[in-house]
Write a protein that holds these residues in place. Sequence first.
Motif, PDB file in Angstrom:
ATOM      1  N   PRO A  59       0.833  -1.216   0.000  1.00  0.00           N
ATOM      2  CA  PRO A  59       0.000   0.000   0.000  1.00  0.00           C
ATOM      3  C   PRO A  59       0.864   1.261   0.000  1.00  0.00           C
ATOM      4  N   GLY A  60       0.382   2.289  -0.693  1.00  0.00           N
ATOM      5  CA  GLY A  60       1.124   3.552  -0.766  1.00  0.00           C
ATOM      6  C   GLY A  60       2.062   3.636  -1.952  1.00  0.00           C
ATOM      7  N   ALA A  61       2.237   2.510  -2.654  1.00  0.00           N
ATOM      8  CA  ALA A  61       3.158   2.493  -3.802  1.00  0.00           C
ATOM      9  C   ALA A  61       2.607   3.317  -4.967  1.00  0.00           C
ATOM     10  N   VAL A  62       3.473   3.567  -5.937  1.00  0.00           N
ATOM     11  CA  VAL A  62       3.076   4.323  -7.130  1.00  0.00           C
ATOM     12  C   VAL A  62       3.032   3.376  -8.333  1.00  0.00           C
ATOM     13  N   VAL A  63       1.849   3.276  -8.930  1.00  0.00           N
ATOM     14  CA  VAL A  63       1.638   2.370 -10.061  1.00  0.00           C
ATOM     15  C   VAL A  63       1.420   3.212 -11.318  1.00  0.00           C
ATOM     16  N   VAL A  64       2.115   2.845 -12.396  1.00  0.00           N
ATOM     17  CA  VAL A  64       2.013   3.632 -13.634  1.00  0.00           C
ATOM     18  C   VAL A  64       1.416   2.799 -14.764  1.00  0.00           C
ATOM     19  N   ASP A  65       0.530   3.438 -15.534  1.00  0.00           N
ATOM     20  CA  ASP A  65       0.012   2.804 -16.749  1.00  0.00           C
ATOM     21  C   ASP A  65       0.192   3.782 -17.916  1.00  0.00           C
ATOM     22  N   PRO A  66       1.180   3.518 -18.800  1.00  0.00           N
ATOM     23  CA  PRO A  66       1.418   4.453 -19.910  1.00  0.00           C
ATOM     24  C   PRO A  66       0.402   4.358 -21.043  1.00  0.00           C
ATOM     25  N   PHE A  67      -0.508   3.390 -20.970  1.00  0.00           N
ATOM     26  CA  PHE A  67      -1.585   3.273 -21.973  1.00  0.00           C
ATOM     27  C   PHE A  67      -2.891   3.122 -21.197  1.00  0.00           C
ATOM     28  N   ALA A  68      -3.292   4.212 -20.549  1.00  0.00           N
ATOM     29  CA  ALA A  68      -4.296   4.110 -19.486  1.00  0.00           C
ATOM     30  C   ALA A  68      -5.717   3.831 -19.959  1.00  0.00           C
ATOM     31  N   GLY A  69      -6.043   4.148 -21.214  1.00  0.00           N
ATOM     32  CA  GLY A  69      -7.402   3.911 -21.711  1.00  0.00           C
ATOM     33  C   GLY A  69      -8.439   4.507 -20.782  1.00  0.00           C
ATOM     34  N   GLY A  86      -1.648   7.576 -14.832  1.00  0.00           N
ATOM     35  CA  GLY A  86      -2.009   7.003 -16.129  1.00  0.00           C
ATOM     36  C   GLY A  86      -1.793   8.018 -17.230  1.00  0.00           C
ATOM     37  N   ILE A  87      -1.254   7.569 -18.361  1.00  0.00           N
ATOM     38  CA  ILE A  87      -1.108   8.457 -19.528  1.00  0.00           C
ATOM     39  C   ILE A  87      -1.968   7.882 -20.651  1.00  0.00           C
ATOM     40  N   GLU A  88      -2.793   8.730 -21.224  1.00  0.00           N
ATOM     41  CA  GLU A  88      -3.669   8.278 -22.311  1.00  0.00           C
ATOM     42  C   GLU A  88      -3.697   9.330 -23.406  1.00  0.00           C
ATOM     43  N   LEU A  89      -3.509   8.862 -24.644  1.00  0.00           N
ATOM     44  CA  LEU A  89      -3.429   9.758 -25.797  1.00  0.00           C
ATOM     45  C   LEU A  89      -4.777  10.391 -26.144  1.00  0.00           C
ATOM     46  N   GLN A  90      -5.835   9.621 -26.049  1.00  0.00           N
ATOM     47  CA  GLN A  90      -7.139  10.088 -26.526  1.00  0.00           C
ATOM     48  C   GLN A  90      -7.944  10.753 -25.418  1.00  0.00           C
ATOM     49  N   LYS A  91      -8.353  12.004 -25.695  1.00  0.00           N
ATOM     50  CA  LYS A  91      -9.115  12.758 -24.701  1.00  0.00           C
ATOM     51  C   LYS A  91     -10.379  12.001 -24.296  1.00  0.00           C
ATOM     52  N   LYS A  92     -11.044  11.383 -25.272  1.00  0.00           N
ATOM     53  CA  LYS A  92     -12.332  10.736 -24.948  1.00  0.00           C
ATOM     54  C   LYS A  92     -12.154   9.618 -23.904  1.00  0.00           C
ATOM     55  N   TYR A  93     -11.033   8.896 -23.971  1.00  0.00           N
ATOM     56  CA  TYR A  93     -10.818   7.836 -22.971  1.00  0.00           C
ATOM     57  C   TYR A  93     -10.317   8.428 -21.651  1.00  0.00           C
ATOM     58  N   GLN A 121      -4.924   9.366  -7.739  1.00  0.00           N
ATOM     59  CA  GLN A 121      -4.881   8.853  -9.109  1.00  0.00           C
ATOM     60  C   GLN A 121      -4.812  10.038 -10.057  1.00  0.00           C
ATOM     61  N   LEU A 122      -3.828   9.991 -10.944  1.00  0.00           N
ATOM     62  CA  LEU A 122      -3.589  11.110 -11.841  1.00  0.00           C
ATOM     63  C   LEU A 122      -3.768  10.655 -13.285  1.00  0.00           C
ATOM     64  N   VAL A 123      -4.644  11.342 -14.035  1.00  0.00           N
ATOM     65  CA  VAL A 123      -4.814  10.987 -15.451  1.00  0.00           C
ATOM     66  C   VAL A 123      -4.135  12.081 -16.282  1.00  0.00           C
ATOM     67  N   LEU A 124      -3.107  11.715 -17.025  1.00  0.00           N
ATOM     68  CA  LEU A 124      -2.404  12.686 -17.866  1.00  0.00           C
ATOM     69  C   LEU A 124      -2.751  12.404 -19.317  1.00  0.00           C
ATOM     70  N   GLU A 125      -3.016  13.484 -20.048  1.00  0.00           N
ATOM     71  CA  GLU A 125      -3.418  13.300 -21.437  1.00  0.00           C
ATOM     72  C   GLU A 125      -2.233  13.575 -22.338  1.00  0.00           C
ATOM     73  N   GLY A 126      -1.878  12.653 -23.202  1.00  0.00           N
ATOM     74  CA  GLY A 126      -0.765  12.893 -24.122  1.00  0.00           C
ATOM     75  C   GLY A 126      -0.119  11.606 -24.571  1.00  0.00           C
ATOM     76  N   ASN A 127       1.049  11.786 -25.198  1.00  0.00           N
ATOM     77  CA  ASN A 127       1.777  10.675 -25.786  1.00  0.00           C
ATOM     78  C   ASN A 127       2.787  10.114 -24.776  1.00  0.00           C
ATOM     79  N   SER A 128       2.724   8.835 -24.514  1.00  0.00           N
ATOM     80  CA  SER A 128       3.659   8.242 -23.530  1.00  0.00           C
ATOM     81  C   SER A 128       5.103   8.298 -23.995  1.00  0.00           C
ATOM     82  N   ALA A 129       5.299   8.514 -25.282  1.00  0.00           N
ATOM     83  CA  ALA A 129       6.682   8.653 -25.757  1.00  0.00           C
ATOM     84  C   ALA A 129       7.317   9.886 -25.107  1.00  0.00           C
ATOM     85  N   GLU A 130       6.472  10.783 -24.578  1.00  0.00           N
ATOM     86  CA  GLU A 130       6.983  12.010 -23.946  1.00  0.00           C
ATOM     87  C   GLU A 130       6.940  11.917 -22.424  1.00  0.00           C
TER      88      GLU A 130
END
Length: 283
Positions: A59-69, A86-93, A121-130
């Motif tokens: 508990p308390g750890a940081v989990v990352v999803d670069p294709f968060a959908g 989470g990083i997700e390219l598409q605004k709609k998702y 929980q943080l949702v970031l919008e953009g390209n995971s390549a960045e």
Amino acid sequence: MGTVDPHNRLNELSAQEWLRFTKTWFVHNPPRRKEKEILHPAKFPEDLIEQFITFFTKPGAVVVDPFAGTGSTLVAAYNTRRNGIGIELQKKYADIARERLQKLDGQFQLSNDGCEENRKQLVLEGNSAEVEKFWRQYGLPMADLVVTSPPYGLMLHKKGLISKDREEKGLDTAYSYDKEDLGNAEDYDQFLQKLVDIFITLKPFLKEDSYLVVILQNYMDKGEYKPLAWDFASRMMKHYTLRGEKIWCQDNKTLFPYGYKYSFVPNVHHHYCLIFRKDSEKV
Ligand SMILES: C[S@@+](CC[C@H](N)C(=O)[O-])C[C@H]1O[C@@H](n2cnc3c(N)ncnc32)[C@H](O)[C@@H]1O
């Protein structure tokens, strides 16, 4: 769960729970998706992700999803008292992900001190390549775990019985036609390279000995079987240590008569949950 073993460096599971998780296959039939989530062509079930999170972190750890959908990893992180990025390219998702998270209580400060109240929980919008840009811009903490399911190759643009059915229902058959979307790469090799490059870019932001769980499938494309999970694993092994796999089987999916009476064409109803670790000796 019983009392927490202070000698367990990885998680808070009992010996029995630990052992059960190490089996290399499991059957999981996802529950029916909610109205908004079904818009997305490939959402994965939160309870499955929760099992990975509770094995690979505390508990308390940081989990990352670069294709968060639609944010399933972040919901799973919330449910298991971990932080999620989470990083997700598409605004709609990304919007669906935010909406799902807003419904959950307790949006506190992002923190890695193991305190139950501190999870965000943080949702970031953009390209995971960045990814580097995101970490610097938001001053994000080093991650303890990556759990993700990237686009499964170029497969969602394939015309098949499943995509036809989704098309008729007015649901998405591909994530987008965006050039930055990995699923729109020019060919299979370019897709694989771009995918592995994202994990290389992410590496400096992962803690030493942290794990990565990447869920992928092999698939049939225009009569050719693409061993995507295997090809990805062998490329990733130059940068991370492959620790094994868990094969996720689904046994409630419709069997389509692909190739009937002329050729073997599989109904691929299993996914590879590939498990890697960041080890200092790999560059
Ligand atoms: C298999 S789906 C993930 C589904 C997610 N696990 C869920 O449960 O909703 C892959 C996602 O990666 C996103 N994607 C594709 N290329 C991307 C990129 N370069 N950066 C960030 N996200 C990307 C797609 O829009 C899609 O939502």
